[in-house]
Design a protein around this motif. Structure first.
Motif, PDB file in Angstrom:
ATOM      1  N   GLY A  22       0.795  -1.215   0.000  1.00  0.00           N
ATOM      2  CA  GLY A  22       0.000   0.000   0.000  1.00  0.00           C
ATOM      3  C   GLY A  22       0.829   1.268   0.000  1.00  0.00           C
ATOM      4  N   PHE A  23       0.211   2.318   0.548  1.00  0.00           N
ATOM      5  CA  PHE A  23       0.787   3.653   0.548  1.00  0.00           C
ATOM      6  C   PHE A  23       0.625   4.274   1.938  1.00  0.00           C
ATOM      7  CE2 PHE A  23      -0.669   2.517  -3.590  1.00  0.00           C
ATOM      8  CZ  PHE A  23       0.332   2.942  -4.443  1.00  0.00           C
ATOM      9  N   VAL A  24       1.696   4.873   2.438  1.00  0.00           N
ATOM     10  CA  VAL A  24       1.646   5.574   3.717  1.00  0.00           C
ATOM     11  C   VAL A  24       1.052   6.954   3.456  1.00  0.00           C
ATOM     12  CG1 VAL A  24       2.993   6.486   5.646  1.00  0.00           C
ATOM     13  CG2 VAL A  24       3.684   4.354   4.540  1.00  0.00           C
ATOM     14  N   MET A  25      -0.040   7.277   4.148  1.00  0.00           N
ATOM     15  CA  MET A  25      -0.706   8.570   3.977  1.00  0.00           C
ATOM     16  C   MET A  25      -0.108   9.564   4.972  1.00  0.00           C
ATOM     17  SD  MET A  25      -4.658   7.439   3.324  1.00  0.00           S
ATOM     18  CE  MET A  25      -4.875   6.651   4.909  1.00  0.00           C
ATOM     19  N   VAL A  26       1.002  10.180   4.570  1.00  0.00           N
ATOM     20  CA  VAL A  26       1.750  11.063   5.457  1.00  0.00           C
ATOM     21  C   VAL A  26       0.916  12.289   5.852  1.00  0.00           C
ATOM     22  CG1 VAL A  26       3.903  12.362   5.748  1.00  0.00           C
ATOM     23  CG2 VAL A  26       3.893  10.261   4.397  1.00  0.00           C
ATOM     24  N   ASP A  27       0.031  12.736   4.980  1.00  0.00           N
ATOM     25  CA  ASP A  27      -0.790  13.906   5.274  1.00  0.00           C
ATOM     26  C   ASP A  27      -1.938  13.604   6.237  1.00  0.00           C
ATOM     27  OD1 ASP A  27      -1.922  12.306   3.281  1.00  0.00           O
ATOM     28  OD2 ASP A  27      -3.071  13.960   2.446  1.00  0.00           O
ATOM     29  N   GLN A  28      -2.076  12.354   6.661  1.00  0.00           N
ATOM     30  CA  GLN A  28      -3.162  11.948   7.563  1.00  0.00           C
ATOM     31  C   GLN A  28      -2.636  11.537   8.940  1.00  0.00           C
ATOM     32  OE1 GLN A  28      -6.515  11.836   6.692  1.00  0.00           O
ATOM     33  NE2 GLN A  28      -5.934  12.837   4.784  1.00  0.00           N
ATOM     34  N   ILE A  29      -1.542  12.151   9.390  1.00  0.00           N
ATOM     35  CA  ILE A  29      -0.922  11.777  10.667  1.00  0.00           C
ATOM     36  C   ILE A  29      -1.942  11.858  11.804  1.00  0.00           C
ATOM     37  CG2 ILE A  29      -0.042  14.103  11.118  1.00  0.00           C
ATOM     38  CD1 ILE A  29       2.462  12.651  12.308  1.00  0.00           C
ATOM     39  N   LYS A  30      -1.870  10.864  12.694  1.00  0.00           N
ATOM     40  CA  LYS A  30      -2.842  10.769  13.787  1.00  0.00           C
ATOM     41  C   LYS A  30      -2.133  10.408  15.086  1.00  0.00           C
ATOM     42  CE  LYS A  30      -6.492   9.360  10.687  1.00  0.00           C
ATOM     43  NZ  LYS A  30      -6.785  10.689  10.277  1.00  0.00           N
ATOM     44  N   SER A  31      -2.736  10.811  16.179  1.00  0.00           N
ATOM     45  CA  SER A  31      -2.278  10.421  17.503  1.00  0.00           C
ATOM     46  C   SER A  31      -3.183   9.291  17.976  1.00  0.00           C
ATOM     47  CB  SER A  31      -2.374  11.612  18.452  1.00  0.00           C
ATOM     48  OG  SER A  31      -2.025  11.218  19.746  1.00  0.00           O
ATOM     49  N   VAL A  32      -2.586   8.178  18.407  1.00  0.00           N
ATOM     50  CA  VAL A  32      -3.391   7.038  18.840  1.00  0.00           C
ATOM     51  C   VAL A  32      -2.911   6.538  20.200  1.00  0.00           C
ATOM     52  CG1 VAL A  32      -3.948   6.275  16.501  1.00  0.00           C
ATOM     53  CG2 VAL A  32      -1.963   5.344  17.634  1.00  0.00           C
ATOM     54  N   ASP A  33      -3.816   5.919  20.916  1.00  0.00           N
ATOM     55  CA  ASP A  33      -3.488   5.269  22.178  1.00  0.00           C
ATOM     56  C   ASP A  33      -3.111   3.820  21.853  1.00  0.00           C
ATOM     57  OD1 ASP A  33      -3.419   3.962  24.608  1.00  0.00           O
ATOM     58  OD2 ASP A  33      -5.199   4.977  25.396  1.00  0.00           O
ATOM     59  N   PHE A  34      -1.815   3.524  21.887  1.00  0.00           N
ATOM     60  CA  PHE A  34      -1.325   2.207  21.493  1.00  0.00           C
ATOM     61  C   PHE A  34      -1.911   1.093  22.351  1.00  0.00           C
ATOM     62  CE2 PHE A  34       1.736   4.927  19.460  1.00  0.00           C
ATOM     63  CZ  PHE A  34       2.122   4.222  18.338  1.00  0.00           C
ATOM     64  N   ARG A  35      -2.079   1.359  23.640  1.00  0.00           N
ATOM     65  CA  ARG A  35      -2.611   0.327  24.530  1.00  0.00           C
ATOM     66  C   ARG A  35      -4.085   0.055  24.251  1.00  0.00           C
ATOM     67  NH1 ARG A  35       0.507   3.494  28.192  1.00  0.00           N
ATOM     68  NH2 ARG A  35       2.487   2.469  28.559  1.00  0.00           N
ATOM     69  N   ALA A  36      -4.870   1.105  24.081  1.00  0.00           N
ATOM     70  CA  ALA A  36      -6.310   0.932  23.844  1.00  0.00           C
ATOM     71  C   ALA A  36      -6.574   0.227  22.507  1.00  0.00           C
ATOM     72  CB  ALA A  36      -7.020   2.289  23.859  1.00  0.00           C
ATOM     73  N   ARG A  37      -5.748   0.497  21.513  1.00  0.00           N
ATOM     74  CA  ARG A  37      -5.939  -0.122  20.195  1.00  0.00           C
ATOM     75  C   ARG A  37      -5.201  -1.450  20.049  1.00  0.00           C
ATOM     76  NH1 ARG A  37      -8.218   2.918  15.891  1.00  0.00           N
ATOM     77  NH2 ARG A  37      -8.815   4.975  16.613  1.00  0.00           N
ATOM     78  N   MET A  38      -4.451  -1.828  21.097  1.00  0.00           N
ATOM     79  CA  MET A  38      -3.686  -3.079  21.095  1.00  0.00           C
ATOM     80  C   MET A  38      -2.826  -3.203  19.839  1.00  0.00           C
ATOM     81  SD  MET A  38      -6.377  -5.698  22.876  1.00  0.00           S
ATOM     82  CE  MET A  38      -7.748  -5.347  21.802  1.00  0.00           C
ATOM     83  N   ILE A  39      -2.076  -2.143  19.554  1.00  0.00           N
ATOM     84  CA  ILE A  39      -1.214  -2.088  18.375  1.00  0.00           C
ATOM     85  C   ILE A  39      -0.100  -3.124  18.509  1.00  0.00           C
ATOM     86  CG2 ILE A  39       0.417  -0.628  17.126  1.00  0.00           C
ATOM     87  CD1 ILE A  39      -1.902   1.020  16.849  1.00  0.00           C
ATOM     88  N   GLN A  40       0.189  -3.817  17.396  1.00  0.00           N
ATOM     89  CA  GLN A  40       1.256  -4.807  17.367  1.00  0.00           C
ATOM     90  C   GLN A  40       2.254  -4.444  16.272  1.00  0.00           C
ATOM     91  OE1 GLN A  40      -0.546  -8.591  16.681  1.00  0.00           O
ATOM     92  NE2 GLN A  40      -1.608  -8.622  18.635  1.00  0.00           N
ATOM     93  N   PHE A  41       3.524  -4.690  16.558  1.00  0.00           N
ATOM     94  CA  PHE A  41       4.580  -4.456  15.583  1.00  0.00           C
ATOM     95  C   PHE A  41       4.419  -5.431  14.425  1.00  0.00           C
ATOM     96  CE2 PHE A  41       8.743  -5.479  13.824  1.00  0.00           C
ATOM     97  CZ  PHE A  41       9.192  -4.221  13.478  1.00  0.00           C
ATOM     98  N   MET A  42       4.480  -4.912  13.191  1.00  0.00           N
ATOM     99  CA  MET A  42       4.348  -5.760  12.007  1.00  0.00           C
ATOM    100  C   MET A  42       5.699  -5.935  11.306  1.00  0.00           C
ATOM    101  SD  MET A  42       1.122  -6.631  11.684  1.00  0.00           S
ATOM    102  CE  MET A  42       0.953  -7.104   9.999  1.00  0.00           C
ATOM    103  N   GLU A  43       6.340  -4.797  11.014  1.00  0.00           N
ATOM    104  CA  GLU A  43       7.590  -4.868  10.265  1.00  0.00           C
ATOM    105  C   GLU A  43       8.254  -3.501  10.275  1.00  0.00           C
ATOM    106  OE1 GLU A  43       8.391  -5.398   5.518  1.00  0.00           O
ATOM    107  OE2 GLU A  43       6.531  -6.145   6.308  1.00  0.00           O
ATOM    108  N   LYS A  44       9.565  -3.469  10.157  1.00  0.00           N
ATOM    109  CA  LYS A  44      10.326  -2.225  10.163  1.00  0.00           C
ATOM    110  C   LYS A  44      10.470  -1.697   8.734  1.00  0.00           C
ATOM    111  CE  LYS A  44      14.548  -0.224  11.957  1.00  0.00           C
ATOM    112  NZ  LYS A  44      15.751  -0.456  12.735  1.00  0.00           N
ATOM    113  N   ALA A  45      10.225  -0.419   8.556  1.00  0.00           N
ATOM    114  CA  ALA A  45      10.347   0.209   7.235  1.00  0.00           C
ATOM    115  C   ALA A  45      11.816   0.436   6.900  1.00  0.00           C
ATOM    116  CB  ALA A  45       9.608   1.541   7.220  1.00  0.00           C
ATOM    117  N   PRO A  46      12.159   0.359   5.606  1.00  0.00           N
ATOM    118  CA  PRO A  46      13.547   0.620   5.207  1.00  0.00           C
ATOM    119  C   PRO A  46      13.915   2.087   5.464  1.00  0.00           C
ATOM    120  CG  PRO A  46      12.196  -0.080   3.314  1.00  0.00           C
ATOM    121  CD  PRO A  46      11.315  -0.015   4.498  1.00  0.00           C
ATOM    122  N   PRO A  47      15.181   2.366   5.772  1.00  0.00           N
ATOM    123  CA  PRO A  47      15.626   3.736   6.063  1.00  0.00           C
ATOM    124  C   PRO A  47      15.285   4.740   4.956  1.00  0.00           C
ATOM    125  CG  PRO A  47      17.359   2.172   6.618  1.00  0.00           C
ATOM    126  CD  PRO A  47      16.277   1.393   5.934  1.00  0.00           C
TER     127      PRO A  47
END
Length: 66
Positions: free
Chosen positions: A26-51
């Motif tokens: 897909g595509f990272v929507m840089v213009d749609q930056i958001k603040s999220v509560d990582f604990r409430a959304r139970m965010i999980q690490f998927m993969e590291k982006a290339p530098p």
């Protein structure tokens, strides 16, 4: 702070294409930056982006915020 990902290519210059060899597509929507509560959304690490991709996202983010 996170930038959402979409699979729709709208041709918007603020969207960064995720490289084809990545496990996520897909595509990272840089213009749609958001603040999220990582604990409430139970965010999980998927993969590291290339530098190179991180630099492109950060350059666009700097332009959007400035």
């Amino acid at each position: 702070m996170v930038c959402p990902i979409t699979n729709t290519d709208t041709g918007i210059p603020f969207h960064v294409c995720i490289p084809g060899h990545a496990g996520i597509t897909g595509f990272v929507m840089v213009d749609q930056i958001k603040s999220v509560d990582f604990r409430a959304r139970m965010i999980q690490f998927m993969e590291k982006a290339p530098p190179v991709m991180i630099k492109e996202v950060m350059d666009i983010l700097e332009a959007v915020i400035a």
